[in-house]
Design an enzyme around this catalytic site. Structure first.
Site, PDB file in Angstrom:
ATOM      1  N   HIS A  29       0.843  -1.195   0.000  1.00 15.50           N
ATOM      2  CA  HIS A  29       0.000   0.000   0.000  1.00 15.50           C
ATOM      3  C   HIS A  29       0.878   1.245   0.000  1.00 15.50           C
ATOM      4  O   HIS A  29       1.487   1.595   1.015  1.00 15.50           O
ATOM      5  CB  HIS A  29      -0.914   0.029   1.225  1.00 15.50           C
ATOM      6  N   CYS A  30       0.931   1.920  -1.127  1.00 15.50           N
ATOM      7  CA  CYS A  30       1.681   3.174  -1.236  1.00 15.50           C
ATOM      8  C   CYS A  30       1.066   4.010  -2.359  1.00 15.50           C
ATOM      9  O   CYS A  30       0.209   3.534  -3.108  1.00 15.50           O
ATOM     10  CB  CYS A  30       3.168   2.916  -1.480  1.00 15.50           C
ATOM     11  N   HIS A  31       1.489   5.263  -2.453  1.00 13.17           N
ATOM     12  CA  HIS A  31       0.920   6.195  -3.422  1.00 13.17           C
ATOM     13  C   HIS A  31       2.050   6.963  -4.118  1.00 13.17           C
ATOM     14  O   HIS A  31       3.170   7.063  -3.590  1.00 13.17           O
ATOM     15  CB  HIS A  31       0.013   7.217  -2.733  1.00 13.17           C
ATOM     16  N   ARG A 122     -10.839   0.632  -5.279  1.00 12.41           N
ATOM     17  CA  ARG A 122     -10.911   1.089  -3.887  1.00 12.41           C
ATOM     18  C   ARG A 122     -12.086   2.015  -3.664  1.00 12.41           C
ATOM     19  O   ARG A 122     -12.402   2.855  -4.510  1.00 12.41           O
ATOM     20  CB  ARG A 122      -9.615   1.829  -3.524  1.00 12.41           C
ATOM     21  N   ASP A 246       2.055   2.745   3.458  1.00  8.55           N
ATOM     22  CA  ASP A 246       1.207   3.933   3.294  1.00  8.55           C
ATOM     23  C   ASP A 246       2.030   5.155   2.897  1.00  8.55           C
ATOM     24  O   ASP A 246       1.565   6.293   3.030  1.00  8.55           O
ATOM     25  CB  ASP A 246       0.388   4.216   4.562  1.00  8.55           C
TER      26      ASP A 246
END
Length: 291
Positions: A29-31, A122, A246
Site C-alpha cells: 500500500h503506497c501512493h 478502492r 502507506d
C-alpha cells in the site's frame, strides 16, 4: 493559483531497517504524485499532495529492501491514473495497482487498466476523502470489475467497520480492508472494530492490510500502542494478511514517520521469520497476481 500541499512531505532519509527483508518483499500500500509538470493535479482532487513521483517511491523502496509494491490510486490525483499507468508501463513486474473507478467508466477503460496491471478497485468511506459513498453505486462498480477478477479495497475508520459489516460480507469478490480498518487504538485488540474485522476475515474472502500504525498510534514513534491490534490479526489469519507502508503518508500534520522504523515495527508484530515471509512475499503474490 497553486495551493500549498496539505500535510507534510515524507521523511526524506528513512533509516535502513534493522533486519533484511526477504527477496521479493512487497509494500502492499503506497501512493505516488506527479511529476506535476507531466501529470498536473486535476480539479476534482480531494486534497493537495506534495510532489513525490515514482522515482522517489523507488528510491525509498530500494533503501528499505522492497522489490515489489502495490500503488493505490489516490484522490490527490482524482480519477487521473496517468502517474500509476506510467509506473506500471515503465517497471513491469515491479508494480501492481488499485484503481478508482466510476459507474460511467467503460468496460474498455477497465480492460485497459487490467492489461496495464491494475488488480483492484478502492472505495473510501472517510469524510476528508469524499465521505460515505452510495452503496448502490459501489455495487454497480463492483459488478463492472468482477469479470476481471479484481479485489475490492475498503477504507473505513473507527466503528464504521461494524456499521458496514453486512455490506462488506455481501461483496461477492475478494475484499481487502485497508489500514486494519483504522480502529480506535485505545480499545485495543479486543475492541469492537478489531473484533469485527477478525470476524469478517473468517468469511474466507476478506483480507486485511496491517498498515497505518502511525495513523492509529496515540503515543507516536515507535508506535508500540498499535502492535497488539496488528499482531491479533496476524495470529488470527496469517494467510490473509499483507503489509503496507502507506508512503508518503498524506494528510498527516504531525511528525512524519520514518519508514525504516515502520518496517522494524513489523518485526515486533510478526517475530516469526517464516510468517513475515508469508506476509511480505507469498500473500501479496497470491492476492495481487505478481508474476
Amino acid at each position: 493559483m497553486t495551493l500549498p500541499p496539505d500535510g507534510l512531505p515524507p521523511n526524506p532519509n528513512p533509516r535502513k531497517p534493522a533486519f533484511s527483508l526477504p527477496a521479493g518483499a512487497c509494500d502492499s500500500h503506497c501512493h505516488i504524485y506527479g511529476p506535476f509538470a507531466r501529470f498536473p493535479l486535476p480539479a476534482d482532487r480531494s486534497f493537495n499532495p506534495h510532489e513525490v513521483p515514482e522515482t522517489a517511491l523507488r528510491a525509498v523502496h530500494d533503501r528499505l529492501g522492497f522489490a515489489r509494491a502495490v500503488i493505490v490510486q489516490s484522490q490527490g490525483h482524482g480519477f487521473d491514473h496517468g502517474p500509476v499507468l506510467a509506473a506500471l508501463r515503465d517497471h513491469p513486474g515491479r508494480y501492481r495497482a488499485v484503481a478508482l473507478i466510476r459507474r460511467t467508466d467503460s468496460e474498455e477503460t477497465i480492460a485497459a487498466f487490467d492489461a496495464a496491471g491494475f488488480c483492484g478497485v478502492r472505495f473510501s468511506f472517510l469524510p476528508h476523502l469524499g465521505g460515505e459513498p452510495d452503496l448502490d453505486l459501489v455495487r454497480e462498480v463492483i459488478a463492472k470489475v468482477k469479470p476481471f477478477g479484481w479485489h475490492v479495497a475498503i477504507h473505513v475508520a473507527g466503528h464504521d467497520i461494524v456499521r458496514h459489516a453486512p455490506f462488506i460480507r455481501s461483496i461477492d469478490a475478494t475484499v481487502v480492508v485497508d489500514h486494519m480498518a483504522r480502529p480506535p487504538v485505545a480499545e485495543g485488540a479486543d475492541g469492537p472494530a478489531t473484533t469485527m474485522l477478525r470476524s469478517l476475515i473468517d468469511k474466507g474472502n476478506i483480507w486485511a492490510k496491517i498498515s497505518g500504525a502511525d495513523r492509529l498510534s496515540k503515543e507516536g514513534p515507535p508506535y508500540r500502542d498499535a502492535i497488539s491490534i496488528a499482531a491479533s490479526l496476524v495470529r488470527h489469519a496469517p494467510e490473509r494478511i499483507v503489509w503496507g507502508s502507506d508512503w508518503p503518508h498524506v494528510n498527516l500534520h504531525g511528525p512524519m514517520p520514518d519508514d525504516g522504523e515502520l518496517v522494524d515495527l513489523l518485526a515486533q508484530v510478526v517475530p516469526d521469520e517464516a510468517v513475515r515471509h508469508r506476509i511480505l512475499v507469498d500473500n501479496p503474490k497470491e492476492l495481487f497476481g505478481f508474476p
